[in-house]
Design an enzyme around this catalytic site. Structure first.
Site, PDB file in Angstrom:
ATOM      1  N   SER A  81      -9.472   0.812   3.104  1.00 32.78           N
ATOM      2  CA  SER A  81      -8.730   1.709   2.236  1.00 32.78           C
ATOM      3  C   SER A  81      -7.585   1.019   1.486  1.00 32.78           C
ATOM      4  O   SER A  81      -6.979   1.620   0.606  1.00 32.78           O
ATOM      5  CB  SER A  81      -8.147   2.858   3.069  1.00 32.78           C
ATOM      6  OG  SER A  81      -7.215   2.376   4.029  1.00 32.78           O
ATOM      7  N   LYS A  98       0.853  -1.184   0.000  1.00 34.76           N
ATOM      8  CA  LYS A  98       0.000   0.000   0.000  1.00 34.76           C
ATOM      9  C   LYS A  98       0.894   1.240   0.000  1.00 34.76           C
ATOM     10  O   LYS A  98       1.913   1.271   0.702  1.00 34.76           O
ATOM     11  CB  LYS A  98      -0.877  -0.053   1.257  1.00 34.76           C
ATOM     12  CG  LYS A  98      -1.964   0.977   1.383  1.00 34.76           C
ATOM     13  CD  LYS A  98      -2.801   0.660   2.613  1.00 34.76           C
ATOM     14  CE  LYS A  98      -3.987   1.606   2.779  1.00 34.76           C
ATOM     15  NZ  LYS A  98      -4.848   1.197   3.922  1.00 34.76           N
ATOM     16  N   SER A 154      -9.621  -1.727   7.170  1.00 36.74           N
ATOM     17  CA  SER A 154      -9.067  -1.532   5.828  1.00 36.74           C
ATOM     18  C   SER A 154      -8.250  -2.689   5.281  1.00 36.74           C
ATOM     19  O   SER A 154      -7.815  -2.641   4.135  1.00 36.74           O
ATOM     20  CB  SER A 154      -8.238  -0.253   5.795  1.00 36.74           C
ATOM     21  OG  SER A 154      -9.060   0.875   5.926  1.00 36.74           O
TER      22      SER A 154
END
Length: 464
Positions: free
Chosen positions: A156, A80, A180
């Site tokens: 996310s 990420k 997330s």
């Protein structure tokens, strides 16, 4: 021998260590899949091809010289884009962070993955500043669901879910503050681990809510999840919240029977606001494990409300200068929630923190009589991209704020959770395997057992 999308990280590492395949071949295969499919999935924001090839060649040279290589030798992975990657600006899904000076050192977890032989191939799309459950990013575009590219990947850590669910890489790293990791795992049909708060170092990653943030892995099997998790364990003085506990390997314990575990279904709050597919998924998992006992989690709704208060106020504090100087460079939805957080009265934050201590004590009592709680990961399968509302319990509610309705009360007190994918048709959906603090080994054992029974599995991508 060349890699195929269905090869697990364990398969690749075994083949590389056994000289049946080179680390460079494994890397080139991953880069080729990314080039072919990421124009559709939009999982990646940066590709670190030169770095990856150099790392792979070094691994192959070590093998040729007869040196011992790590348990992830040659395994491609991605992170990420809130993880520091040396040479890249740490975007954290934002427009503003593109102006940051490139990182000079990798995040601790990247260093540990590479020390185990893994090969970093890139950084992944995410919701702006991790304040998102959908995987839709206004600056980079949405990461797409690999099982239906018209649908959300979840957030996310949406790019992480999309990349692993789409078999672009066998392992990715993400973050979980309120859900997330578990939400993208559910929507994209993969395994995800949110470890105990403080278990894995967050050093050199961009925060969202320091008192709630966790980092963890995504994978296409329980074995790969444990393999990555074990490689990243250990104390780290660079993260003040990181535990001083020693490494506690889970891989050797995976195949231990689960018949001796006390497994219960989370009741009350966790059996409300569910679409039929979520009910079906929980039912399948509970039946396979012989779980019939239902345990009520006290005041879970209040826990979710308190998590909201802490998230929005800590997030607002972190971003206050950016909100003042560059308000128009935020995603408007993120900006407005952060501004609202900046105006929450201090007494409410104090009450939320006091409630948090009470709630943690209540769950500690629950785990005296159970080893595992089963709960839905999301109320539904992946919604359509751009979908604004859905109906929960007969009430029309915003999708973006309510996808994490069942994950927030768990991360609020830092419990370890493995999200496991139930391969329903036409779309998969996840179930949370929740354990007591520091018992990731138990949650992973249950995930492994369910996988061996054929109840959970990462389905092959079919949306592209």
């Amino acid at each position: 021998m060349t890699t195929k999308p269905e090869m697990t990280a364990s398969d690749i590492a075994s083949a590389v260590a056994g000289r049946k395949m080179s680390a460079l071949d494994a890397t080139e295969a991953a880069l080729a899949r990314i080039k072919q499919h990421d124009t559709i999935l939009n999982a990646f924001t940066d590709i670190t091809a030169d770095r990856a090839r150099a790392k792979a060649r070094a691994i192959d040279a070590d093998i040729a010289a007869g040196k011992t290589v790590g348990p992830l030798a040659g395994v491609p992975f991605a992170v990420k884009n809130l993880f520091d990657v040396a040479g890249l600006a740490t975007r954290a899904g934002s427009k503003i962070n593109r102006d940051r000076v490139p990182a000079t050192r990798d995040a601790t977890l990247i260093e540990r993955m590479e020390a185990a032989g893994a090969v970093l191939v890139g950084a992944l799309n995410m919701g702006e500043y991790a304040y998102d459950f959908t995987g839709e990013n206004v600056h980079h575009g949405p990461s797409r669901n690999p099982h239906d590219t018209t649908r959300m990947s979840g957030g996310s850590s949406g790019g992480s879910g999309s990349a692993v669910g789409g078999a672009l890489v066998p392992i990715a790293l993400g973050s979980d503050t309120n859900g997330s990791i578990r939400v993208p795992s559910s929507f994209c049909g993969i395994f995800g681990l949110k470890p105990t708060y403080g278990r894995l170092s967050r050093a050199r990653s961009f925060p969202f809510v320091a008192s709630l943030d966790h980092l963890g892995p995504f994978a296409r099997s329980a074995t790969d999840l444990a393999l990555a998790y074990d490689a990243m364990q250990g104390p780290d003085a660079d993260d003040a919240a990181c535990t001083t506990r020693g490494i506690e390997p889970t891989l050797p314990l995976l195949a231990n029977p689960v018949s001796d575990l006390r497994i219960a279904i989370a009741g009350g709050y966790f059996q409300q606001n569910l679409f039929p597919e979520a009910v079906e998924a929980i039912g399948r998992v509970a039946k396979a494990l012989g779980a019939t006992r239902v345990v009520d989690v006290p005041e879970a709704a209040r826990a979710r409300a308190a998590a909201y208060v802490i998230s929005t106020t800590e997030g607002a504090s972190l971003h206050l200068d950016r909100l003042r100087k560059r308000p128009n460079d935020f995603d408007p939805a993120v900006r407005d929630r952060l501004i609202a957080g900046a105006m929450v009265p201090a007494p409410l934050v104090d009450r939320a923190q006091k409630f948090r201590r009470w709630y943690r004590a209540q769950l500690a009592e629950v785990f005296k009589s159970v080893d595992v709680l089963l709960a839905p990961a999301t109320p539904c399968t992946a919604p359509k991209l751009g979908q604004v509302n859905f109906s929960l319990g007969g009430v029309e509610l915003p999708v973006r704020a309510n996808i994490g309705i069942h994950t927030q009360p768990i991360s609020f007190i830092g419990l370890p959770v493995v999200a496991v994918p139930v391969p329903l048709e036409p779309l998969p959906i996840g179930v949370q395997i929740i354990a007591a603090p520091w018992r990731e080994d138990i949650a992973l054992r249950v995930a492994y057992a369910l996988e061996k029974m054929g109840v959970v599995a990462a389905p092959s991508p079919k949306g592209f």
